[in-house]
Design a protein around this motif. Structure first.
Motif, PDB file in Angstrom:
ATOM      1  N   CYS A  56     -18.815 -10.243  16.689  1.00  0.00           N
ATOM      2  CA  CYS A  56     -19.951 -11.032  16.206  1.00  0.00           C
ATOM      3  C   CYS A  56     -19.489 -12.288  15.467  1.00  0.00           C
ATOM      4  N   ASN A  95     -18.547 -14.671  17.998  1.00  0.00           N
ATOM      5  CA  ASN A  95     -19.765 -15.215  18.614  1.00  0.00           C
ATOM      6  C   ASN A  95     -20.429 -16.254  17.721  1.00  0.00           C
ATOM      7  N   PHE A 117     -21.092 -19.779  19.332  1.00  0.00           N
ATOM      8  CA  PHE A 117     -22.441 -20.299  19.558  1.00  0.00           C
ATOM      9  C   PHE A 117     -22.839 -21.398  18.578  1.00  0.00           C
ATOM     10  N   LYS A 118     -22.014 -21.680  17.617  1.00  0.00           N
ATOM     11  CA  LYS A 118     -22.269 -22.792  16.695  1.00  0.00           C
ATOM     12  C   LYS A 118     -21.437 -24.020  17.058  1.00  0.00           C
ATOM     13  N   GLU A 167     -23.555 -24.740  21.775  1.00  0.00           N
ATOM     14  CA  GLU A 167     -24.656 -24.598  20.817  1.00  0.00           C
ATOM     15  C   GLU A 167     -25.805 -23.850  21.441  1.00  0.00           C
ATOM     16  N   ASN A 168     -26.095 -22.719  20.796  1.00  0.00           N
ATOM     17  CA  ASN A 168     -27.210 -21.888  21.255  1.00  0.00           C
ATOM     18  C   ASN A 168     -27.800 -21.222  20.018  1.00  0.00           C
ATOM     19  N   LEU A 172     -30.492 -19.454  19.445  1.00  0.00           N
ATOM     20  CA  LEU A 172     -30.976 -18.081  19.595  1.00  0.00           C
ATOM     21  C   LEU A 172     -29.798 -17.097  19.591  1.00  0.00           C
ATOM     22  N   ALA A 173     -28.757 -17.384  20.368  1.00  0.00           N
ATOM     23  CA  ALA A 173     -27.583 -16.507  20.414  1.00  0.00           C
ATOM     24  C   ALA A 173     -26.889 -16.464  19.056  1.00  0.00           C
ATOM     25  N   PHE A 174     -26.840 -17.611  18.371  1.00  0.00           N
ATOM     26  CA  PHE A 174     -26.245 -17.652  17.038  1.00  0.00           C
ATOM     27  C   PHE A 174     -27.026 -16.754  16.076  1.00  0.00           C
ATOM     28  N   SER A 175     -28.353 -16.849  16.115  1.00  0.00           N
ATOM     29  CA  SER A 175     -29.197 -16.031  15.230  1.00  0.00           C
ATOM     30  C   SER A 175     -29.050 -14.547  15.525  1.00  0.00           C
ATOM     31  N   LEU A 176     -29.036 -14.199  16.812  1.00  0.00           N
ATOM     32  CA  LEU A 176     -28.859 -12.790  17.188  1.00  0.00           C
ATOM     33  C   LEU A 176     -27.489 -12.277  16.738  1.00  0.00           C
ATOM     34  N   SER A 177     -26.472 -13.087  16.895  1.00  0.00           N
ATOM     35  CA  SER A 177     -25.127 -12.695  16.459  1.00  0.00           C
ATOM     36  C   SER A 177     -25.087 -12.490  14.947  1.00  0.00           C
TER      37      SER A 177
END
Length: 148
Positions: A92, A95, A99-100, A104-105, A107-112
């Motif tokens: 995580c 990730n 993802f940062k 850049e994503n 949603l994926a950053f928040s989920l991680s």
């Protein structure tokens, strides 16, 4: 291991009478004499080794006990959960960086980030969880041993 610690004279987990009953049954069942208080104080390592040998015999004689098996499964599950959480937390964290900074994503950053917090919880509580389930297992092991 709690099973070793609880049979030491210095332990206060079991009442003295209960420890004496367990020690007597170990002597009678397996001809293993655990060290007395004075010898234990002089050489705790040897006392622990002797208790480990005795506990191995106790486990063998209580192997078919379903209640003990259930507590052993619970204890093993908690230990495996903590180990798996550590590995997952590392992934995580990777990730979060990935993802940062790389792709850049949001949603994926928040989920991680959410999963990192979830995986961190068992790790932060690991000492408490292992101690709690280890105590349950040790207590049930000796209770079932005294019943046999």
């Amino acid at each position: 291991m709690p099973t070793t610690d609880y049979l030491l004279h210095s332990s206060t987990f079991f009442a003295e009478n209960t420890k004496l009953r367990i020690r007597k049954k170990i002597k009678d069942s397996y001809d293993i004499e655990l060290l007395d208080k004075q010898k234990e104080d002089e050489n705790e390592l040897e006392a622990r080794k002797t208790i480990v040998d005795a506990v191995a015999q106790i486990r063998n004689s209580t192997r078919d006990n379903q209640l003990l098996l259930q507590h052993n499964i619970e204890y093993g599950f908690v230990r495996n959960l903590i180990g798996g959480s550590a590995l997952s937390l590392i992934i995580c964290i990777f990730n979060l960086y990935f993802f940062k900074e790389v792709v850049e994503n949001p949603l994926a950053f928040s989920l991680s980030a959410i999963f990192a917090l979830l995986y961190a919880a068992p790790i932060l509580c690991s000492k408490y969880l292992v101690k709690k389930y280890g105590r349950y297992y040790a207590k049930v092991l000796f209770e079932q041993f005294l019943k046999v």
